[in-house]
Design a protein around this motif. Structure first.
Motif, PDB file in Angstrom:
ATOM      1  N   ILE A 149       0.951  -1.070   0.129  1.00 41.92           N
ATOM      2  CA  ILE A 149      -0.038  -0.093  -0.022  1.00 41.92           C
ATOM      3  C   ILE A 149       0.978   1.267   0.078  1.00 41.92           C
ATOM      4  CG2 ILE A 149      -1.610   1.378   1.354  1.00 41.92           C
ATOM      5  CD1 ILE A 149      -2.945  -1.344   2.208  1.00 41.92           C
ATOM      6  N   THR A 150       1.911   1.301   0.856  1.00 38.07           N
ATOM      7  CA  THR A 150       2.585   2.364   0.968  1.00 38.07           C
ATOM      8  C   THR A 150       3.635   2.604  -0.284  1.00 38.07           C
ATOM      9  OG1 THR A 150       3.131   2.149   3.242  1.00 38.07           O
ATOM     10  CG2 THR A 150       4.628   3.439   2.308  1.00 38.07           C
ATOM     11  N   THR A 151       3.841   1.608  -1.009  1.00 35.53           N
ATOM     12  CA  THR A 151       4.720   1.658  -2.109  1.00 35.53           C
ATOM     13  C   THR A 151       4.022   2.096  -3.318  1.00 35.53           C
ATOM     14  OG1 THR A 151       6.229  -0.198  -1.448  1.00 35.53           O
ATOM     15  CG2 THR A 151       6.401   0.372  -3.907  1.00 35.53           C
ATOM     16  N   PHE A 152       2.686   1.599  -3.276  1.00 33.93           N
ATOM     17  CA  PHE A 152       1.872   2.196  -4.397  1.00 33.93           C
ATOM     18  C   PHE A 152       1.279   3.584  -4.270  1.00 33.93           C
ATOM     19  CE2 PHE A 152      -0.218  -2.113  -6.015  1.00 33.93           C
ATOM     20  CZ  PHE A 152       0.966  -2.552  -6.270  1.00 33.93           C
ATOM     21  N   ARG A 153       1.233   3.990  -2.778  1.00 34.26           N
ATOM     22  CA  ARG A 153       0.802   5.452  -2.803  1.00 34.26           C
ATOM     23  C   ARG A 153       1.871   6.180  -3.209  1.00 34.26           C
ATOM     24  NH1 ARG A 153       0.512   5.790   3.065  1.00 34.26           N
ATOM     25  NH2 ARG A 153       0.642   7.930   2.858  1.00 34.26           N
ATOM     26  N   TRP A 154       2.869   6.061  -2.597  1.00 37.79           N
ATOM     27  CA  TRP A 154       4.067   6.826  -3.014  1.00 37.79           C
ATOM     28  C   TRP A 154       4.367   6.866  -4.584  1.00 37.79           C
ATOM     29  CZ3 TRP A 154       6.519  10.654  -0.276  1.00 37.79           C
ATOM     30  CH2 TRP A 154       6.161  10.818   0.978  1.00 37.79           C
ATOM     31  N   SER A 155       4.366   5.870  -5.048  1.00 36.82           N
ATOM     32  CA  SER A 155       4.725   5.855  -6.477  1.00 36.82           C
ATOM     33  C   SER A 155       3.677   6.574  -7.411  1.00 36.82           C
ATOM     34  CB  SER A 155       4.427   4.243  -6.920  1.00 36.82           C
ATOM     35  OG  SER A 155       5.582   3.300  -6.642  1.00 36.82           O
ATOM     36  N   LEU A 156       2.311   6.412  -7.126  1.00 39.42           N
ATOM     37  CA  LEU A 156       1.316   7.046  -7.593  1.00 39.42           C
ATOM     38  C   LEU A 156       1.462   8.763  -7.394  1.00 39.42           C
ATOM     39  CD1 LEU A 156      -1.876   4.968  -6.981  1.00 39.42           C
ATOM     40  CD2 LEU A 156      -0.683   5.132  -8.959  1.00 39.42           C
ATOM     41  N   ALA A 157       1.723   8.979  -6.230  1.00 40.38           N
ATOM     42  CA  ALA A 157       1.968  10.511  -5.735  1.00 40.38           C
ATOM     43  C   ALA A 157       2.970  11.056  -6.570  1.00 40.38           C
ATOM     44  CB  ALA A 157       1.778  10.351  -4.194  1.00 40.38           C
ATOM     45  N   LEU A 158       4.277  10.522  -6.540  1.00 42.29           N
ATOM     46  CA  LEU A 158       5.516  11.114  -7.081  1.00 42.29           C
ATOM     47  C   LEU A 158       5.343  11.315  -8.559  1.00 42.29           C
ATOM     48  CD1 LEU A 158       8.407   9.189  -4.977  1.00 42.29           C
ATOM     49  CD2 LEU A 158       7.547  11.695  -4.965  1.00 42.29           C
ATOM     50  N   PHE A 205      -3.212  21.174 -11.448  1.00 44.99           N
ATOM     51  CA  PHE A 205      -3.912  21.280 -10.224  1.00 44.99           C
ATOM     52  C   PHE A 205      -4.592  20.008  -9.622  1.00 44.99           C
ATOM     53  CE2 PHE A 205      -7.607  22.108  -7.377  1.00 44.99           C
ATOM     54  CZ  PHE A 205      -7.021  22.918  -6.315  1.00 44.99           C
ATOM     55  N   GLY A 206      -5.257  19.272 -10.592  1.00 51.87           N
ATOM     56  CA  GLY A 206      -5.856  17.910 -10.157  1.00 51.87           C
ATOM     57  C   GLY A 206      -4.832  17.150  -9.800  1.00 51.87           C
ATOM     58  N   GLU A 207      -3.640  17.038 -10.514  1.00 48.20           N
ATOM     59  CA  GLU A 207      -2.662  16.214 -10.413  1.00 48.20           C
ATOM     60  C   GLU A 207      -1.977  16.296  -8.967  1.00 48.20           C
ATOM     61  OE1 GLU A 207      -1.673  14.984 -14.937  1.00 48.20           O
ATOM     62  OE2 GLU A 207      -0.141  16.097 -13.993  1.00 48.20           O
ATOM     63  N   ILE A 208      -1.517  17.486  -8.824  1.00 49.61           N
ATOM     64  CA  ILE A 208      -0.784  17.646  -7.592  1.00 49.61           C
ATOM     65  C   ILE A 208      -1.708  17.557  -6.316  1.00 49.61           C
ATOM     66  CG2 ILE A 208       0.362  19.535  -6.295  1.00 49.61           C
ATOM     67  CD1 ILE A 208       1.169  20.778  -9.067  1.00 49.61           C
ATOM     68  N   THR A 209      -3.197  18.081  -6.414  1.00 40.22           N
ATOM     69  CA  THR A 209      -3.995  17.887  -5.499  1.00 40.22           C
ATOM     70  C   THR A 209      -3.932  16.183  -5.234  1.00 40.22           C
ATOM     71  OG1 THR A 209      -5.296  19.624  -5.904  1.00 40.22           O
ATOM     72  CG2 THR A 209      -6.348  18.097  -4.563  1.00 40.22           C
ATOM     73  N   ALA A 210      -4.322  15.367  -6.050  1.00 39.32           N
ATOM     74  CA  ALA A 210      -4.176  14.177  -5.833  1.00 39.32           C
ATOM     75  C   ALA A 210      -3.120  13.445  -5.070  1.00 39.32           C
ATOM     76  CB  ALA A 210      -4.814  13.320  -7.184  1.00 39.32           C
ATOM     77  N   ALA A 211      -2.014  14.022  -5.683  1.00 41.58           N
ATOM     78  CA  ALA A 211      -0.468  13.413  -5.228  1.00 41.58           C
ATOM     79  C   ALA A 211      -0.338  13.704  -3.868  1.00 41.58           C
ATOM     80  CB  ALA A 211       0.570  14.151  -6.103  1.00 41.58           C
TER      81      ALA A 211
END
Length: 305
Positions: free
Chosen positions: A158-167, A216-222
């Motif tokens: 979960i952490t790896t997926f979250r950070w991969s998507l966010a970055l 803005f949408g991409e940065i907010t989601a990240a």
């Protein structure tokens, strides 16, 4: 200086985030592949002279591996590629153009003291070993049971997926603002010469307002994905955006479609991991508590005067 085939990571010894990165790497390098060297040490001065490193390179994490010099985001990815564990998922960032990766890296490096602070003296990691090269102590722990292993594996994924998507979204979102991801200017489309990707890139680059809206949408989601308490909300925002991008990539033959497909699958996987939470929010209605009065109530006479 005697050459050593063991890769050496050179880092800023007074930088807080650099020292945290070193400790992070040490924990995921059980075989002791890397040696670490503070840029403030005497040994670093010799290596800098031997390899003719310039001032621009010294404002970065530096990896020296078999006489090859790697800096900035490329150094980070080479280091990650040699580590163990799910962190290796981040090598997928190779598909992001180096110019974009390095611009984000330089922004963080330039402001590292302002964002993360710095030490008044060189880190204890360097002081402990006078020559500046760090060693590791192997920890011997009790073997974990299956239940604990599965819980840790789930949290790691979960952490790896979250950070991969966010970055990924953070990098692309910032790139849309500066220096700009899409083409601008006049464009006459010729179906016999121009690609569908060129048409799409000029379409998105036509309006600065629309470009900023996407960013803005991409940065907010990240940013929401990075914070554990808002990660589920961030992923709910993230999924429709990445699905839309994936469809565009396939329809307009954009090479990044393999990456966006992977991001979409990771986003969907995160939703499945949060299935119980989402089910409680969207599908489970609160059950009204049933109250019943006891049948054996004691009757009392009340005199009203």
């Amino acid at each position: 200086m005697k050459k050593d085939n063991q890769p050496i990571i050179m880092f800023d010894g007074i930088c807080n985030v650099c020292n945290h990165w070193v400790q992070f790497v040490i924990k995921r390098d059980p075989k002791g592949i890397f040696k670490f060297l503070s840029l403030q040490s005497d040994l670093a001065c010799s290596l800098i002279t031997d390899h003719n490193l310039n001032n621009k390179q010294l404002d970065s994490i530096i990896l020296i591996d078999k006489d090859q010099i790697y800096t900035e985001s490329t150094a980070i990815l080479h280091i990650i590629n040699k580590l163990t564990g799910p962190i290796r998922f981040f090598v997928l960032f190779w598909v992001i153009p180096e110019k974009i990766r390095d611009k984000v890296y330089r922004f963080i490096a330039k402001n590292r003291y302002r964002f993360f602070g710095k030490k008044k003296v060189v880190s204890f990691l360097v002081k402990k070993y006078k020559i500046g090269l760090l060693k590791r102590k192997q920890k011997v722990g009790k073997p974990m049971n299956r239940s604990t292993f599965l819980k840790k594996l789930r949290m790691t994924i979960i952490t790896t997926f979250r950070w991969s998507l966010a970055l990924t979204f953070l990098i692309y979102g910032i790139a849309k603002i500066y220096p700009g991801q899409f083409s601008t200017g006049d464009f006459i489309y010729d179906s016999t010469k121009d690609s569908a990707m060129q048409l799409a890139w000029h379409f998105f680059g036509y309006s600065d307002t629309y470009n900023l809206f996407i960013a803005f949408g991409e940065i907010t989601a990240a940013l929401l994905l990075v914070i554990p308490k808002t990660a589920t909300l961030g992923n709910i925002i993230y999924l429709p955006i990445t699905v839309n991008i994936t469809i565009l990539d396939f329809c307009f033959e954009i090479p990044a479609r393999s990456v966006t497909t992977l991001l979409t699958c990771m986003s969907i996987a995160l939703l499945f991991f949060e299935y119980k939470k989402l089910k409680r929010v969207f599908f489970d209605w609160p059950v009204a508590a049933e109250t019943s009065l006891p049948t054996n109530l004691i009757k009392k006479k009340v005199n009203v005067q």
